[in-house]
Design a protein around this motif. Sequence first.
Motif, PDB file in Angstrom:
ATOM      1  N   LEU A 224       6.777  20.403  -7.196  1.00 38.58           N
ATOM      2  CA  LEU A 224       5.423  21.103  -6.626  1.00 38.58           C
ATOM      3  C   LEU A 224       4.414  20.930  -7.643  1.00 38.58           C
ATOM      4  CD1 LEU A 224       6.931  24.883  -5.942  1.00 38.58           C
ATOM      5  CD2 LEU A 224       6.359  23.174  -4.502  1.00 38.58           C
ATOM      6  N   TYR A 225       2.939  20.746  -7.220  1.00 34.91           N
ATOM      7  CA  TYR A 225       1.820  20.364  -7.810  1.00 34.91           C
ATOM      8  C   TYR A 225       0.977  21.497  -7.832  1.00 34.91           C
ATOM      9  CZ  TYR A 225      -2.467  18.046  -8.411  1.00 34.91           C
ATOM     10  OH  TYR A 225      -4.006  17.724  -8.926  1.00 34.91           O
ATOM     11  N   GLY A 226       0.147  21.758  -8.691  1.00 36.08           N
ATOM     12  CA  GLY A 226      -0.693  22.733  -9.206  1.00 36.08           C
ATOM     13  C   GLY A 226      -1.596  22.497 -10.113  1.00 36.08           C
ATOM     14  N   GLN A 227      -2.914  23.096 -10.008  1.00 34.16           N
ATOM     15  CA  GLN A 227      -3.704  23.021 -11.043  1.00 34.16           C
ATOM     16  C   GLN A 227      -4.135  21.525 -11.658  1.00 34.16           C
ATOM     17  OE1 GLN A 227      -5.740  25.621 -11.912  1.00 34.16           O
ATOM     18  NE2 GLN A 227      -4.907  26.204  -9.891  1.00 34.16           N
ATOM     19  N   GLY A 228      -3.922  20.587 -10.929  1.00 36.63           N
ATOM     20  CA  GLY A 228      -3.845  19.072 -11.309  1.00 36.63           C
ATOM     21  C   GLY A 228      -2.889  18.455 -12.048  1.00 36.63           C
ATOM     22  N   TYR A 229      -1.732  19.131 -11.905  1.00 36.79           N
ATOM     23  CA  TYR A 229      -0.407  18.648 -12.565  1.00 36.79           C
ATOM     24  C   TYR A 229       0.665  18.621 -11.611  1.00 36.79           C
ATOM     25  CZ  TYR A 229      -3.538  19.220 -16.545  1.00 36.79           C
ATOM     26  OH  TYR A 229      -4.512  19.161 -17.700  1.00 36.79           O
ATOM     27  N   VAL A 230       1.797  17.865 -11.646  1.00 34.79           N
ATOM     28  CA  VAL A 230       3.185  18.101 -11.088  1.00 34.79           C
ATOM     29  C   VAL A 230       3.706  19.095 -11.997  1.00 34.79           C
ATOM     30  CG1 VAL A 230       5.106  16.972 -10.373  1.00 34.79           C
ATOM     31  CG2 VAL A 230       2.994  15.741 -10.207  1.00 34.79           C
ATOM     32  N   LEU A 231       3.889  20.352 -11.630  1.00 30.75           N
ATOM     33  CA  LEU A 231       4.182  21.615 -12.687  1.00 30.75           C
ATOM     34  C   LEU A 231       5.767  21.773 -12.463  1.00 30.75           C
ATOM     35  CD1 LEU A 231       1.586  24.301 -12.126  1.00 30.75           C
ATOM     36  CD2 LEU A 231       1.555  22.615 -14.068  1.00 30.75           C
ATOM     37  N   GLY A 232       6.287  21.735 -11.037  1.00 28.20           N
ATOM     38  CA  GLY A 232       7.614  21.719 -10.864  1.00 28.20           C
ATOM     39  C   GLY A 232       8.217  20.246 -10.625  1.00 28.20           C
TER      40      GLY A 232
ATOM     41  N   GLY B 116     -13.173  19.400  -3.193  1.00 23.58           N
ATOM     42  CA  GLY B 116     -12.821  18.066  -3.657  1.00 23.58           C
ATOM     43  C   GLY B 116     -12.179  17.993  -5.013  1.00 23.58           C
ATOM     44  N   ARG B 117     -11.972  18.971  -5.543  1.00 25.23           N
ATOM     45  CA  ARG B 117     -11.197  19.239  -6.878  1.00 25.23           C
ATOM     46  C   ARG B 117      -9.702  19.059  -6.836  1.00 25.23           C
ATOM     47  NH1 ARG B 117     -12.742  22.430 -11.447  1.00 25.23           N
ATOM     48  NH2 ARG B 117     -10.972  23.978 -10.571  1.00 25.23           N
ATOM     49  N   SER B 118      -9.113  18.287  -7.717  1.00 21.82           N
ATOM     50  CA  SER B 118      -7.811  18.088  -7.605  1.00 21.82           C
ATOM     51  C   SER B 118      -7.033  19.131  -8.100  1.00 21.82           C
ATOM     52  CB  SER B 118      -7.264  16.819  -8.561  1.00 21.82           C
ATOM     53  OG  SER B 118      -7.585  16.864  -9.835  1.00 21.82           O
TER      54      SER B 118
ATOM     55  N   THR C 237       0.773  -1.363   0.122  1.00 20.27           N
ATOM     56  CA  THR C 237      -0.167  -0.171   0.047  1.00 20.27           C
ATOM     57  C   THR C 237       0.893   1.185   0.013  1.00 20.27           C
ATOM     58  OG1 THR C 237      -0.147   0.290   2.436  1.00 20.27           O
ATOM     59  CG2 THR C 237      -2.012  -1.082   1.363  1.00 20.27           C
ATOM     60  N   THR C 238       2.102   1.095   0.078  1.00 21.89           N
ATOM     61  CA  THR C 238       2.844   2.352   0.135  1.00 21.89           C
ATOM     62  C   THR C 238       2.956   3.250  -0.842  1.00 21.89           C
ATOM     63  OG1 THR C 238       4.754   1.159   1.533  1.00 21.89           O
ATOM     64  CG2 THR C 238       5.500   3.285   0.411  1.00 21.89           C
ATOM     65  N   PRO C 239       2.874   2.715  -1.945  1.00 19.82           N
ATOM     66  CA  PRO C 239       2.681   3.814  -3.047  1.00 19.82           C
ATOM     67  C   PRO C 239       1.577   4.794  -3.117  1.00 19.82           C
ATOM     68  CG  PRO C 239       3.520   1.696  -4.047  1.00 19.82           C
ATOM     69  CD  PRO C 239       3.030   1.353  -2.509  1.00 19.82           C
ATOM     70  N   TYR C 240       0.343   4.187  -2.585  1.00 24.14           N
ATOM     71  CA  TYR C 240      -0.807   5.073  -2.511  1.00 24.14           C
ATOM     72  C   TYR C 240      -0.440   6.261  -1.859  1.00 24.14           C
ATOM     73  CZ  TYR C 240      -5.350   6.635  -0.971  1.00 24.14           C
ATOM     74  OH  TYR C 240      -6.520   7.174  -0.636  1.00 24.14           O
ATOM     75  N   TYR C 241       0.085   6.048  -0.741  1.00 19.89           N
ATOM     76  CA  TYR C 241       0.448   7.279   0.176  1.00 19.89           C
ATOM     77  C   TYR C 241       1.402   8.377  -0.209  1.00 19.89           C
ATOM     78  CZ  TYR C 241      -2.663   4.622   3.346  1.00 19.89           C
ATOM     79  OH  TYR C 241      -3.816   4.038   3.827  1.00 19.89           O
ATOM     80  N   LEU C 242       1.920   8.027  -1.498  1.00 17.95           N
ATOM     81  CA  LEU C 242       2.844   8.971  -1.895  1.00 17.95           C
ATOM     82  C   LEU C 242       2.265   9.690  -3.238  1.00 17.95           C
ATOM     83  CD1 LEU C 242       5.996   6.743  -1.508  1.00 17.95           C
ATOM     84  CD2 LEU C 242       5.349   8.485  -0.112  1.00 17.95           C
ATOM     85  N   THR C 243       1.016   9.537  -3.384  1.00 12.81           N
ATOM     86  CA  THR C 243       0.193  10.104  -4.845  1.00 12.81           C
ATOM     87  C   THR C 243       0.027  11.508  -4.538  1.00 12.81           C
ATOM     88  OG1 THR C 243      -1.876   9.296  -3.996  1.00 12.81           O
ATOM     89  CG2 THR C 243      -0.490   7.782  -5.392  1.00 12.81           C
ATOM     90  N   TYR C 244       0.005  12.103  -5.736  1.00 16.35           N
ATOM     91  CA  TYR C 244      -0.355  13.629  -5.694  1.00 16.35           C
ATOM     92  C   TYR C 244      -1.988  13.573  -5.818  1.00 16.35           C
ATOM     93  CZ  TYR C 244       4.173  15.383  -6.599  1.00 16.35           C
ATOM     94  OH  TYR C 244       5.556  15.714  -6.363  1.00 16.35           O
ATOM     95  N   PRO C 245      -2.676  14.807  -5.877  1.00 15.26           N
ATOM     96  CA  PRO C 245      -4.124  14.741  -5.603  1.00 15.26           C
ATOM     97  C   PRO C 245      -4.659  14.478  -6.651  1.00 15.26           C
ATOM     98  CG  PRO C 245      -3.014  16.564  -4.394  1.00 15.26           C
ATOM     99  CD  PRO C 245      -1.808  15.803  -5.086  1.00 15.26           C
ATOM    100  N   ASN C 246      -3.850  14.441  -7.913  1.00 14.07           N
ATOM    101  CA  ASN C 246      -4.665  14.129  -9.085  1.00 14.07           C
ATOM    102  C   ASN C 246      -5.064  12.550  -9.174  1.00 14.07           C
ATOM    103  OD1 ASN C 246      -2.120  12.655  -9.798  1.00 14.07           O
ATOM    104  ND2 ASN C 246      -1.754  14.566 -11.330  1.00 14.07           N
ATOM    105  N   GLY C 247      -4.467  11.712  -8.252  1.00 14.87           N
ATOM    106  CA  GLY C 247      -4.736  10.464  -8.247  1.00 14.87           C
ATOM    107  C   GLY C 247      -4.001   9.525  -8.976  1.00 14.87           C
ATOM    108  N   ASP C 248      -3.252   9.718 -10.241  1.00 17.04           N
ATOM    109  CA  ASP C 248      -2.785   8.756 -10.956  1.00 17.04           C
ATOM    110  C   ASP C 248      -1.057   9.285 -11.212  1.00 17.04           C
ATOM    111  OD1 ASP C 248      -2.671  11.163 -12.474  1.00 17.04           O
ATOM    112  OD2 ASP C 248      -3.897  10.345 -14.013  1.00 17.04           O
ATOM    113  N   GLU C 249      -0.774  10.005 -10.264  1.00 20.34           N
ATOM    114  CA  GLU C 249       0.885  10.380 -10.103  1.00 20.34           C
ATOM    115  C   GLU C 249       1.099  10.273  -8.839  1.00 20.34           C
ATOM    116  OE1 GLU C 249       1.823  13.180 -13.892  1.00 20.34           O
ATOM    117  OE2 GLU C 249       0.521  14.326 -12.262  1.00 20.34           O
ATOM    118  N   THR C 250       2.584   9.856  -8.733  1.00 18.37           N
ATOM    119  CA  THR C 250       3.279   9.872  -7.568  1.00 18.37           C
ATOM    120  C   THR C 250       4.564  10.586  -7.507  1.00 18.37           C
ATOM    121  OG1 THR C 250       3.894   8.276  -5.749  1.00 18.37           O
ATOM    122  CG2 THR C 250       4.698   7.795  -8.105  1.00 18.37           C
ATOM    123  N   VAL C 251       5.222  10.762  -6.512  1.00 20.45           N
ATOM    124  CA  VAL C 251       6.439  11.384  -6.103  1.00 20.45           C
ATOM    125  C   VAL C 251       7.275  10.697  -7.085  1.00 20.45           C
ATOM    126  CG1 VAL C 251       5.715  12.284  -3.930  1.00 20.45           C
ATOM    127  CG2 VAL C 251       7.020  10.119  -4.135  1.00 20.45           C
TER     128      VAL C 251
END
Length: 861
Positions: free
Chosen positions: A482-490, A455-457, A335-349
């Motif tokens: 850094l993440y923003g507007q639904g994407y990993v921007l930085g 509730g919006r990513s 389950t570890t990778p789930y807790y490292l995900t970004y708010p968009n749900g399909d990307e991780t650190v």
Amino acid sequence: MSFLGMKYVFSIVLVVSFVGAGTFNSSVAQGVQRPMIWVKASDRKAILDKIESQAWAADYYQAFKKRVESDLLLHQQDAGKYLDKMPLDWTRTTGTIPPILPITGFNGEVATGRLNVLHYMMTGVDCAVLYFLTDDEAYAQLSLDVLHTLIEGLVQIKPNPNGHNGGGYLYPEDHLREAREIGAAVPIIYDFVYPFIQKGGMPYDIAQKKKVAFSHPHADNVFKTYIQLALEQGGTNNNWPVLESSSLVGNTLALSDDHERDSFLEYYLTKNTPHQDALEKVAGHYLDYRGFWPESLGYSGAVASLSTYLMTLLTKNDPTLNLGNKYPQIPFALTTPYYLTYPNGDETVLFGDGHRHFESDYDSFETAYHLGQLSQNQKMMTEFGNLLNSAIHHKTYDRGRLGKRNYGAEVYREPLHLLWHAPVIAGQVKNYPLPVTDELPFAGITLQRNLSPTGRSEDALMGFVGGGAHVHGHGSGMTMELYGQGYVLGPKAGRGTYTTDLHENYYRLFASHNTVVVNGASETDGGWVNLGINRVERIAAEPEVRKKPVSENYSFSTSQFRDDKGEKAEAAQERTLGIVRTSPTTGYYVDIFRSKSDLPDEYHDYIYRNLADKLILEHSGRTVDFQKDSVRFRAPAAKEWVRNRTFRHPGWHFFKQVETARLRDGGEVTALFSANRLGEKPVKMKLFINNPKDREYTRAVSPLSREVAKPYGERDNPTLVIRQKGGAWQQPFAVVYEPYSADKGSVESVESIRQNNVLKALKITSNVSGNTVVQYVIVADKPDASFEDEPSGISFTGRYGVVTLTGDHELQSVYVGEGSGFRFKKARIQSDNQKAFSAFVDFTGISPKVSGPENLLVTSP
């Protein structure tokens, strides 16, 4: 027996087996009842009952059968024509099946040959399973014909004797891959079709154009070769032994002799070799690293998944091994990778050689649930039962869906969905909220997220700071995403093609990260392939890992790092990353990076890249005028490069279109990254940068950032490099980042507050829904630092705090990330023991609302 002795025994066994090839000597079978690797004959009724009674299993079964229908029909029409695409070397035939052509790459005819082999092999496995379930000998015949062709084509090949990963069998340069793609599957087919052979089944021989006797000695020869390769090739103290273990265990269980099976199985369970780590050692790594496998996520996920699979397989084979209760830390790590995900749900650190994309590994969750059943481990059953039922309820997992075949470097386990997965899963439907603060200790990572009440990513915020040495790690320094507007921007720049100049001398090194390079000399030394760096250490955070925050709108972490590899950096560094939410849809990051070298004539370069089509800098309201700079980053290109040993640090010689501006005057600088291809509106990241005198700003284009949102993974990215000559501790790099997609952001201005030439705080003025909000973000390098600001009337003692005022200078709230006292007019916050604390106080009501320790003393203004 010593390892060298084992090699000697191997050579004797292989010679004897090869010479005796042709007929099966039943005297060595010693009572083996097959199938016995994935299932036993006694399991059949329960599986058929599951298909009969459970709709999901019936749907899956029908799709599973349908997938092999065309192969089955072609095989029944003409077995020789069906097998004709097997890549055999017909120039070497003497009336028998010739050797399979070696697979030495992944392009052209070689790639086609590999895909054909994998298709035959996967179809052979599927049909073997269907024979077990249906007793239909048409399935058995196809599987046996494929197995015979594979065995006879392999047994004539002499494995590559080169050590490490050079030695393979069918893949002469890559046993690590072959073990997963081929070695793990051959024994599975054999195990299922063995009863058909016992009944008199004979394979069709494509060379002799007739059915012939199946050669068990040849099969044993192949099994023992794969065992030998697993034990004598590859490296230890990394993921390789686990990636090879499915071949080691499967081929061991395929052996006819009980004593040999038991003997070789110990090399998976408890006995280490110079080239293979046993499960006992692998499991110990999870304890040493607090439940994490210490590699980049793609690799660590495979270790947990394959180990859980093999623990389940062997527990079914011998329940007395009790592996689920002996090493429960392995399946729980799934389950570890789930807790490292970004708010968009399909990307991780992203760190090291990892990948960005995230999907929950539900098949492994099912396997772990089954292991819990076999081990009578209620905690394991509850954990994975809840996860699976929740995913089914939320329609993120469909048990009845047949998975697509994957022709990558994976162990083929698709039929286990039918064979192992429980008819009904016991468990609750739950939500799994992501914590504000989490960590990955071995990689030095501390991440923090702020999920919006909308509730919006797109409205969420998240970032991490980290860095550390590990297998498949990179020389990142103390990096940030850094993440923003639904994407990993930085983002981190990702990775390239292994062994290439670009991968080894850019993606692996400091310049491909959002970090600070010291004296142009930050580098790696020691450790895995000489990419060793010190681990980033967290020294403060609010909230602590997986704890409840004192406020839904604020959090921070402070980390430290020692950049002392080589002899020319010798620097201490500290980085504070704060998240400030100003409304459900707006917020910003505060990044404070301190760096100082022990050496004279020091200078520090702050690097940041962002998904964008263009980057514009302004100083005092005017666009910065850049001049071409052809020399700034070129020197490392002349350094020696020895693959996996010495590198061209820090990697910034790959920057292109380099241009520099020297800003002699102070005053704030802004930078705007604009990405116009992510949606209908441009997605922007605006930087407000503190600017002590004589800083130099370089704008460049860096190589592709891999593992980012399309189309920016196919485009070079704008990159900003800020150089500070002299130390950057008392005057650190201080940057406020605001992501937005509106015409303009909410942050209007950022003012640096300096006292005695020391940066003490940032005054950030925002326009939030038409209201002026003024926030003082207080930043210090120690928890007992004092901030006394006469113009604002704020007094604060601590490392980090945010004081929010209205445009009329009325106190709204105070966030104490780590501190021991606050004063503003008559308002007071302190503890009764004068120790540091974290708290949030809302002063907008009649009486203050306090979130924090019980011993706080709060006075209203």
